[in-house]
Design a protein around this motif. Structure first.
Motif, mmCIF file in Angstrom:
data_model
loop_
_atom_site.group_PDB
_atom_site.id
_atom_site.type_symbol
_atom_site.label_atom_id
_atom_site.label_comp_id
_atom_site.label_asym_id
_atom_site.label_seq_id
_atom_site.Cartn_x
_atom_site.Cartn_y
_atom_site.Cartn_z
ATOM 1 N N GLU A 61 0.838 -1.214 0.000
ATOM 2 C CA GLU A 61 0.000 0.000 0.000
ATOM 3 C C GLU A 61 0.868 1.258 0.000
ATOM 4 O OE1 GLU A 61 -3.275 0.167 -0.417
ATOM 5 O OE2 GLU A 61 -3.065 -2.008 -0.652
ATOM 6 N N SER A 62 2.053 1.162 0.620
ATOM 7 C CA SER A 62 2.930 2.336 0.689
ATOM 8 C C SER A 62 3.694 2.541 -0.619
ATOM 9 C CB SER A 62 3.909 2.196 1.860
ATOM 10 O OG SER A 62 4.938 1.287 1.517
ATOM 11 N N GLY A 63 3.461 1.680 -1.621
ATOM 12 C CA GLY A 63 4.055 1.902 -2.941
ATOM 13 C C GLY A 63 5.252 1.024 -3.255
ATOM 14 N N VAL A 64 5.594 0.097 -2.358
ATOM 15 C CA VAL A 64 6.731 -0.801 -2.601
ATOM 16 C C VAL A 64 6.191 -2.109 -3.191
ATOM 17 C CG1 VAL A 64 8.625 -2.061 -1.498
ATOM 18 C CG2 VAL A 64 7.991 0.219 -0.663
ATOM 19 N N SER A 65 6.764 -2.541 -4.313
ATOM 20 C CA SER A 65 6.361 -3.829 -4.889
ATOM 21 C C SER A 65 7.026 -4.959 -4.115
ATOM 22 C CB SER A 65 6.780 -3.899 -6.358
ATOM 23 O OG SER A 65 6.339 -2.744 -7.027
ATOM 24 N N VAL A 66 6.389 -6.135 -4.155
ATOM 25 C CA VAL A 66 6.870 -7.250 -3.316
ATOM 26 C C VAL A 66 6.969 -8.531 -4.143
ATOM 27 C CG1 VAL A 66 6.281 -8.720 -1.324
ATOM 28 C CG2 VAL A 66 5.846 -6.254 -1.204
ATOM 29 N N LEU A 67 8.123 -9.217 -4.029
ATOM 30 C CA LEU A 67 8.272 -10.560 -4.600
ATOM 31 C C LEU A 67 8.506 -11.506 -3.428
ATOM 32 C CD1 LEU A 67 8.505 -12.496 -7.003
ATOM 33 C CD2 LEU A 67 10.936 -11.946 -7.121
ATOM 34 N N LEU A 68 7.595 -12.478 -3.303
ATOM 35 C CA LEU A 68 7.513 -13.281 -2.090
ATOM 36 C C LEU A 68 7.700 -14.765 -2.404
ATOM 37 C CD1 LEU A 68 6.552 -13.520 0.906
ATOM 38 C CD2 LEU A 68 4.214 -13.548 0.022
ATOM 39 N N VAL A 69 8.694 -15.387 -1.757
ATOM 40 C CA VAL A 69 8.849 -16.844 -1.800
ATOM 41 C C VAL A 69 8.361 -17.356 -0.453
ATOM 42 C CG1 VAL A 69 10.561 -18.694 -1.678
ATOM 43 C CG2 VAL A 69 10.772 -16.932 -3.424
ATOM 44 N N GLU A 70 7.400 -18.280 -0.464
ATOM 45 C CA GLU A 70 6.782 -18.694 0.795
ATOM 46 C C GLU A 70 6.383 -20.159 0.766
ATOM 47 O OE1 GLU A 70 6.547 -16.948 4.295
ATOM 48 O OE2 GLU A 70 5.361 -18.696 3.773
ATOM 49 N N GLN A 71 6.629 -20.853 1.879
ATOM 50 C CA GLN A 71 6.097 -22.216 1.974
ATOM 51 C C GLN A 71 4.638 -22.176 2.443
ATOM 52 O OE1 GLN A 71 6.299 -23.411 5.653
ATOM 53 N NE2 GLN A 71 6.849 -21.276 5.976
ATOM 54 N N ASN A 72 4.214 -21.073 3.038
ATOM 55 C CA ASN A 72 2.808 -20.942 3.430
ATOM 56 C C ASN A 72 2.001 -20.483 2.211
ATOM 57 O OD1 ASN A 72 0.318 -20.276 4.440
ATOM 58 N ND2 ASN A 72 1.120 -19.403 6.337
ATOM 59 N N ALA A 73 1.632 -21.470 1.357
ATOM 60 C CA ALA A 73 0.997 -21.140 0.075
ATOM 61 C C ALA A 73 -0.331 -20.432 0.289
ATOM 62 C CB ALA A 73 0.789 -22.418 -0.734
ATOM 63 N N ARG A 74 -1.068 -20.865 1.297
ATOM 64 C CA ARG A 74 -2.399 -20.289 1.522
ATOM 65 C C ARG A 74 -2.275 -18.786 1.815
ATOM 66 N NH1 ARG A 74 -6.664 -23.424 2.374
ATOM 67 N NH2 ARG A 74 -5.313 -25.191 2.763
ATOM 68 N N ALA A 75 -1.392 -18.444 2.747
ATOM 69 C CA ALA A 75 -1.245 -17.030 3.117
ATOM 70 C C ALA A 75 -0.699 -16.222 1.943
ATOM 71 C CB ALA A 75 -0.323 -16.898 4.325
ATOM 72 N N SER A 76 0.213 -16.811 1.162
ATOM 73 C CA SER A 76 0.762 -16.000 0.077
ATOM 74 C C SER A 76 -0.259 -15.836 -1.046
ATOM 75 C CB SER A 76 2.124 -16.493 -0.405
ATOM 76 O OG SER A 76 2.087 -17.805 -0.784
ATOM 77 N N LEU A 77 -1.099 -16.861 -1.293
ATOM 78 C CA LEU A 77 -2.164 -16.692 -2.299
ATOM 79 C C LEU A 77 -3.180 -15.650 -1.841
ATOM 80 C CD1 LEU A 77 -2.807 -20.389 -3.416
ATOM 81 C CD2 LEU A 77 -1.839 -18.561 -4.797
ATOM 82 N N ASP A 78 -3.362 -15.529 -0.532
ATOM 83 C CA ASP A 78 -4.321 -14.543 -0.017
ATOM 84 C C ASP A 78 -3.866 -13.102 -0.231
ATOM 85 O OD1 ASP A 78 -6.285 -16.262 0.727
ATOM 86 O OD2 ASP A 78 -5.656 -16.425 2.829
ATOM 87 N N ILE A 79 -2.547 -12.858 -0.199
ATOM 88 C CA ILE A 79 -2.142 -11.445 -0.362
ATOM 89 C C ILE A 79 -1.581 -11.136 -1.749
ATOM 90 C CG2 ILE A 79 -1.722 -10.992 2.091
ATOM 91 C CD1 ILE A 79 1.276 -10.926 1.366
#
Ligand code: ATP
Length: 236
Positions: free
Chosen positions: A183-201
């Motif tokens: 929201e503050s304008g920074v793009s994010v690239l996320l590697v996560e084993q918590n697939a559910r939480a990462s699909l949610d955001i």
């Protein structure tokens, strides 16, 4: 803002990445899903300039070729990595770790305002500024690691397994912070084993299998894909 094509990497003879392609648009959260050993950390390290891609790769950030730019200059261009295992200095205090994040030239102006933003994002760091980081919980250490990366004034934040080993409560806090960071304008690239939480955001998701692109779609498409549900969301 980031364009990657034909990205390969070899550790000795072992090919960890084979012709990977990935794009990130400004303001997006992009998640990477893949099994252990799929090459996700290697991909983040290549973007951050910590390892060199094999010849022939395209890596462009804000229109400029960054394939041969060293790691400390990648930070100066506005890409910050929160590595797996956090990479913070346990003997130093929270304040000192955050100050180290502001070392890049691009970060010197506006350091005080950026610190205030980090503390607004992670209020529990405020009362712990003088505490040695090694005495903090895993979740608090992850907040310090993310805060330190933000102190470098990035426009793209790369995160490797930020919720690894955290309690569900602290994982939620970290994911909530990632949404606020975007929201503050920074793009994010996320590697996560918590697939559910990462699909949610996430807005979009790339699947990487055995070092190769194996799928790509919006987070909502991916959530409804039966193969993804079976492999990553534990659905029968
Ligand atoms: P994980 O989720 O388990 O961290 P990953 O998808 O991040 O996995 P990478 O760490 O990128 O995967 O590793 C990809 C492959 O490269 C793996 O087979 C790994 O064993 C190998 N590899 C990683 N780092 C090295 C290294 N420094 N030397 C040799 N092989 C390596």
């Amino acid at each position: 803002m980031l364009e990657i094509a034909a990205l390969s990497h070899f550790y000795g003879k072992h090919q960890a990445l084979a012709d990977v392609a990935l794009d990130i648009n400004r303001g997006e959260i992009v998640a990477i899903l893949g099994a252990n050993g799929a090459g996700k950390s290697t991909l983040l390290k290549a973007i951050a300039g910590l390892i060199r891609p094999a010849p022939g790769a395209t890596l462009r950030f804000e229109g400029a070729d960054i394939a041969a730019v060293p790691a400390h200059m990648i930070v100066e261009r506005g890409i910050a990595l929160v590595p797996e295992g956090r990479g913070i200095f346990g003997e130093l205090t929270v304040a000192e770790n955050l100050q180290l994040g502001a070392y890049p030239a691009r970060a010197r102006a506006g350091e005080a305002e950026r610190l205030a933003k980090v503390l607004a994002l992670f209020p529990r760091l405020t009362e712990r500024m003088t505490q040695a980081v090694r005495t903090m919980s895993g979740g608090e250490q992850q907040m310090v690691a993310i805060g330190r990366a933000l102190m470098s004034n990035p426009t793209l934040l790369l995160l490797d397994e930020p919720s690894l080993g955290l309690s569900p409560l602290l994982s939620r806090e970290v994911f909530r912070a990632l949404a606020q960071i975007r929201e503050s304008g920074v793009s994010v690239l996320l590697v996560e084993q918590n697939a559910r939480a990462s699909l949610d955001i996430a807005d979009r998701v790339y699947l990487i299998e055995s070092g190769r692109n194996a799928g790509l779609g919006s987070a909502s498409e991916m959530k409804n894909n039966p193969d993804i549900q079976r492999a990553y969301l534990g659905k029968a």
